[in-house]
Motif scaffolding. Structure first.
Motif, mmCIF file in Angstrom:
data_model
loop_
_atom_site.group_PDB
_atom_site.id
_atom_site.type_symbol
_atom_site.label_atom_id
_atom_site.label_comp_id
_atom_site.label_asym_id
_atom_site.label_seq_id
_atom_site.Cartn_x
_atom_site.Cartn_y
_atom_site.Cartn_z
ATOM 1 N N UNK A 175 -14.098 12.409 -45.836
ATOM 2 C CA UNK A 175 -14.699 11.098 -45.580
ATOM 3 C C UNK A 175 -15.561 10.617 -46.736
ATOM 4 N N UNK A 176 -16.050 11.548 -47.543
ATOM 5 C CA UNK A 176 -16.900 11.178 -48.680
ATOM 6 C C UNK A 176 -16.110 10.587 -49.842
ATOM 7 N N UNK A 177 -14.786 10.679 -49.810
ATOM 8 C CA UNK A 177 -13.968 10.162 -50.904
ATOM 9 C C UNK A 177 -13.781 8.652 -50.780
ATOM 10 N N UNK A 178 -13.644 7.964 -51.906
ATOM 11 C CA UNK A 178 -13.429 6.502 -51.873
ATOM 12 C C UNK A 178 -11.958 6.151 -51.704
ATOM 13 N N UNK A 179 -11.378 6.607 -50.580
ATOM 14 C CA UNK A 179 -9.975 6.348 -50.274
ATOM 15 C C UNK A 179 -9.857 5.741 -48.879
ATOM 16 N N UNK A 180 -8.917 4.836 -48.674
ATOM 17 C CA UNK A 180 -8.601 4.412 -47.304
ATOM 18 C C UNK A 180 -7.711 5.445 -46.623
ATOM 19 N N UNK A 181 -7.997 5.701 -45.352
ATOM 20 C CA UNK A 181 -7.277 6.721 -44.599
ATOM 21 C C UNK A 181 -6.567 6.100 -43.405
ATOM 22 N N UNK A 182 -5.485 6.769 -43.012
ATOM 23 C CA UNK A 182 -4.714 6.363 -41.841
ATOM 24 C C UNK A 182 -4.397 7.621 -41.040
ATOM 25 N N UNK A 183 -4.750 7.645 -39.781
ATOM 26 C CA UNK A 183 -4.423 8.752 -38.884
ATOM 27 C C UNK A 183 -3.371 8.239 -37.907
ATOM 28 N N UNK A 184 -2.200 8.853 -37.955
ATOM 29 C CA UNK A 184 -1.037 8.408 -37.179
ATOM 30 C C UNK A 184 -0.560 9.568 -36.323
ATOM 31 N N UNK A 185 -0.165 9.284 -35.093
ATOM 32 C CA UNK A 185 0.371 10.345 -34.236
ATOM 33 C C UNK A 185 1.226 9.736 -33.146
ATOM 34 N N UNK A 186 1.922 10.605 -32.421
ATOM 35 C CA UNK A 186 2.537 10.200 -31.183
ATOM 36 C C UNK A 186 1.501 10.115 -30.081
ATOM 37 N N UNK A 187 1.947 9.692 -28.907
ATOM 38 C CA UNK A 187 1.034 9.566 -27.771
ATOM 39 C C UNK A 187 0.701 10.923 -27.153
ATOM 40 N N UNK A 188 1.514 11.942 -27.464
ATOM 41 C CA UNK A 188 1.313 13.304 -26.969
ATOM 42 C C UNK A 188 1.456 14.244 -28.154
ATOM 43 N N UNK A 189 0.590 15.249 -28.234
ATOM 44 C CA UNK A 189 0.698 16.224 -29.312
ATOM 45 C C UNK A 189 0.118 17.545 -28.827
ATOM 46 N N UNK A 190 0.941 18.603 -28.844
ATOM 47 C CA UNK A 190 0.449 19.903 -28.397
ATOM 48 C C UNK A 190 -0.009 20.779 -29.556
ATOM 49 N N UNK A 191 0.063 20.261 -30.769
ATOM 50 C CA UNK A 191 -0.396 21.024 -31.931
ATOM 51 C C UNK A 191 -1.851 20.709 -32.243
ATOM 52 N N UNK A 192 -2.196 19.425 -32.243
ATOM 53 C CA UNK A 192 -3.584 18.957 -32.262
ATOM 54 C C UNK A 192 -3.689 17.908 -31.158
ATOM 55 N N UNK A 193 -4.452 18.146 -30.110
ATOM 56 C CA UNK A 193 -4.533 17.176 -29.016
ATOM 57 C C UNK A 193 -4.922 15.789 -29.516
ATOM 58 N N UNK A 194 -4.354 14.768 -28.903
ATOM 59 C CA UNK A 194 -4.569 13.389 -29.352
ATOM 60 C C UNK A 194 -6.055 13.014 -29.373
ATOM 61 N N UNK A 195 -6.874 13.387 -28.377
ATOM 62 C CA UNK A 195 -8.301 13.048 -28.479
ATOM 63 C C UNK A 195 -8.967 13.631 -29.730
#
Length: 283
Positions: A219-239
């Motif tokens: 977050x400290x970097x001067x870059x724009x970020x995008x977090x994209x996922x499906x509506x369900x994820x069992x590898x990293x929970x969506x919340x």
């Protein structure tokens, strides 16, 4: 097979050759930029096959890469130190340098997202944005850790061919072998599996199970970020992905009717979300 307009070739870099599928932007579209795309654990550059054409239509050249020891990119079969995360991050920076042509959008799926994160933490200057697709803030979920540990234990005592047979016995090949799902039929999946170097799978599997939370650094970097996922994820929970996006002040996209691989489950909505973010960068 890659899309008709794409070209498959070895990208020559200062750190060796890497197999890529390079799809140009559509000639009748406004030329908007270039993206380097990193696949997930047990995945390959083919995982992005369904994204190339819709992104090309939006004006983006997309270059999907097999990482060191992944499918068609060579690497040591037994030396796990070659696959330490800092080494893989340096590979990404070398790939970016070899592509040239100005700054790049960096895109990583699952494990590829964590490698992409490590790369920009080493040097963010080659990139104009970072998209993390189905790639979380730290280690994977406990059930997936158990699954990856089972795979690592098997690779320590069995051949790649024997492990494939064992995985097939457990269920359809698309559903075994790690968090990332693939594009293609059984023959492609087996060929891809056999192309992976065991040391790469063992080392990166360990990384997935032990990765620390580096979101504050990112977050400290001067870059724009995008977090994209499906509506369900069992590898990293969506919340958990929602929370990571908030910490990054990132754009957040959730693809309906998709799980850990929205690029496979819902490629057109996924491509629209990706291009929609890229369109805003630098404009």
């Amino acid at each position: 097979m890659p899309p008709p307009a794409a070209r498959a070739y070895p990208l020559r870099t200062a750190r060796g050759d890497f197999a890529v599928v390079d799809h140009p932007a559509a000639p009748d579209a406004e030329q908007r930029g270039v993206a380097l795309m990193l696949p997930g654990f047990t995945g390959s550059k083919e995982d992005f096959r369904l994204l190339h054409e819709p992104l090309a239509a939006r004006g983006y050249r997309t270059v999907a890469v097999d990482g060191r020891g992944q499918y068609e990119s060579d690497g040591p079969a037994e030396d796990e130190s070659a696959y330490a995360q800092p080494e893989l991050a340096k590979d990404v920076l070398a790939q970016a340098e070899a592509l040239g042509g100005g700054p790049l959008h960096l895109f990583g799926h699952s494990l590829g997202g964590q490698i992409a994160r490590a790369a920009v933490l080493l040097d963010h200057s080659p990139f104009v944005s970072l998209t993390l697709m189905s790639s979380g803030p730290a280690q994977i979920s406990p059930p997936q850790q158990d699954r990856v540990k089972l795979l690592r234990d098997a690779l320590a005592v069995m051949s790649m061919a024997d492990v494939w047979v064992a995985m097939e016995a457990m269920g359809p090949p698309e559903d075994v072998g790690g968090p990332a799902l693939g594009v293609g039929g059984r023959d492609h999946l087996r060929r891809r599996w056999m192309g992976n170097k065991p040391a790469q799978l063992i080392a990166t599997g360990r990384q997935l199970c032990t990765e620390p939370d580096r979101v504050a650094e990112l977050a400290a970097l001067p870059l724009p970020f995008h977090v994209l996922s499906g509506a369900v994820d069992d590898t990293w929970p969506v919340p958990l992905l929602d929370e990571m996006a908030e910490r990054l002040h990132a754009r957040r996209s959730v693809v309906a009717d998709a799980e850990h691989s929205p690029n496979v489950d819902q490629p057109l909505p996924t491509a629209r979300a990706i291009a929609g973010f890229w369109d805003t960068v630098g404009r």
